[in-house]
Design an enzyme around this catalytic site. Sequence first.
Site, PDB file in Angstrom:
ATOM      1  N   HIS A   1      -6.237  -1.333  11.573  1.00 32.55           N
ATOM      2  CA  HIS A   1      -5.620  -1.840  10.349  1.00 32.55           C
ATOM      3  C   HIS A   1      -6.482  -2.961   9.763  1.00 32.55           C
ATOM      4  CE1 HIS A   1      -2.556  -2.556   7.431  1.00 32.55           C
ATOM      5  NE2 HIS A   1      -2.154  -3.718   7.921  1.00 32.55           N
TER       6      HIS A   1
ATOM      7  N   CYS B   1      -5.221   0.479   3.585  1.00 31.35           N
ATOM      8  CA  CYS B   1      -5.311  -0.948   3.915  1.00 31.35           C
ATOM      9  C   CYS B   1      -6.719  -1.496   3.696  1.00 31.35           C
ATOM     10  CB  CYS B   1      -4.869  -1.180   5.350  1.00 31.35           C
ATOM     11  SG  CYS B   1      -5.840  -0.272   6.585  1.00 31.35           S
TER      12      CYS B   1
ATOM     13  N   GLN C   1       0.812  -1.219   0.000  1.00 32.45           N
ATOM     14  CA  GLN C   1       0.000   0.000   0.000  1.00 32.45           C
ATOM     15  C   GLN C   1       0.839   1.259   0.000  1.00 32.45           C
ATOM     16  OE1 GLN C   1      -1.690  -1.101   3.968  1.00 32.45           O
ATOM     17  NE2 GLN C   1      -1.386   1.058   4.480  1.00 32.45           N
TER      18      GLN C   1
END
Length: 473
Positions: free
Chosen positions: A420, A284, A278
Amino acid sequence: MVLGNRSCPLIPWLALAAVLGSVLGLGEDLDRPLFGPPGSPIQLKESDPGLRKALLFAEERYNRGSNAMHLRRVSRFISASKQLVKGIRYTLTVELSNTQCKKSNMLRTCDFYPEQHKLKTEVCVFEVWDVPWQGTSTLLKQKCQPKAESEETNKVEDSSTSHPLEESVELLGQFKEFMVKYNKVYSSQEETDRRLLIFHENLKTAEKLQSLDQGSAEYGVTKFSDLTEEEFRSTYLNPMLSQWTLHRQMKPAPPAKGPAPDSWDWRDRGAVSSVKNQGMCGSCWAFSVTGNIEGQWFLRNGTLLSLSEQELVDCDRLDEACRGGLPSNAYEAIEKLGGLETETDYSYTGHKQTCDFTARKVAAYINSSVELSKDEKEIAAWLAENGPVSVALNAFAMQFYRKGVSHPLKIFCNPWMIDHAVLMVGYGERKGIPFWAIKNSWGEDYGEQGYYYLHRGSNACGINRMCSSAVVN
């Protein structure tokens, strides 16, 4: 990361809320974080109530682990600070001296020896991690050395720095090796010096994670070792995941038809594309969702495609591109757009651009999306039956993860501090330790060839809280 820009004046109210919660029996809601991002260390006066609690806890743990006949207690307060880091971390420097009481006595009723030579005073540095909303404290560090007879100042040297020359040479060698391995170049000598200090602090954090890990993980130097926690969070993580009020309701997934096999891995069955990167963008969420759809499309059509994350970064109006997003929003955006292009047709740049979506280039589409159970056994059964799953977790320990099965203490990995999004591709056991196999989006030079392995069965790091999948009919 979880609470965004909440500020310190909220803390008294939040502490009151935690107390009320315990009285009213709010159960697991007490795990909700009470503080925002860690701040700078704050110097404390001896009268601070939290400091007194931390000192008593350090005294108690010191005496419990000591082989001495007599109890010892704080004879002189030197300095203390606190820092908000997923709890309150106290750093205490004090003198401890012998009392006249043996260990069977109560510490607070014991007087010191009047004779100086019997005090046997030590200078100690303690680090205490206090998590008020859980009612837990942990002694992270204890370093003590005899007080020098000729000491004339209040300055204290931590025993861990008793050989500064050797340690400095070793540290500089590690930092140089890190810079070469990860091709790090800094703009000035001042910036290099600053990054060295951050690198040193991160080594200490990795050592704490290592010493307290309950799995088989190895923590240490990674490509993120020159970043502060705040830099790492703002660059690579996703603040929107923890903002529960933003989450839209999703349809519940139908339960799996049978129990979970002992182990499963969709990589072995061709449903997982190669690890992607990324870059310096908090996207993410897009990689987690495209990875899930790649698996769903493969299972329905027999073709594994690498789908475009950049399309979501540019064209998903419900999310915030590199500033974060939610899988639930991404599924909805993909439905509205009409599908996803391939990585080849709409390649990744790692920053937001003008939307360049072309309907005739759609390579995969979805019909709807579902949210999975929060029971890990049911998640495993669903994954084995239906394909890789989009999940989210607290990534605090991931900054320094190198290999093995990670199982951080809850104080490092509060399940409400989710920041995340990743892709769960399988599960199994390593030497008796159950794990989830997680495809990350930080490149193949992260972790184990781009993968993170997390303990399974303990809801570690909130891995069970946000599991979802697209549906392709």
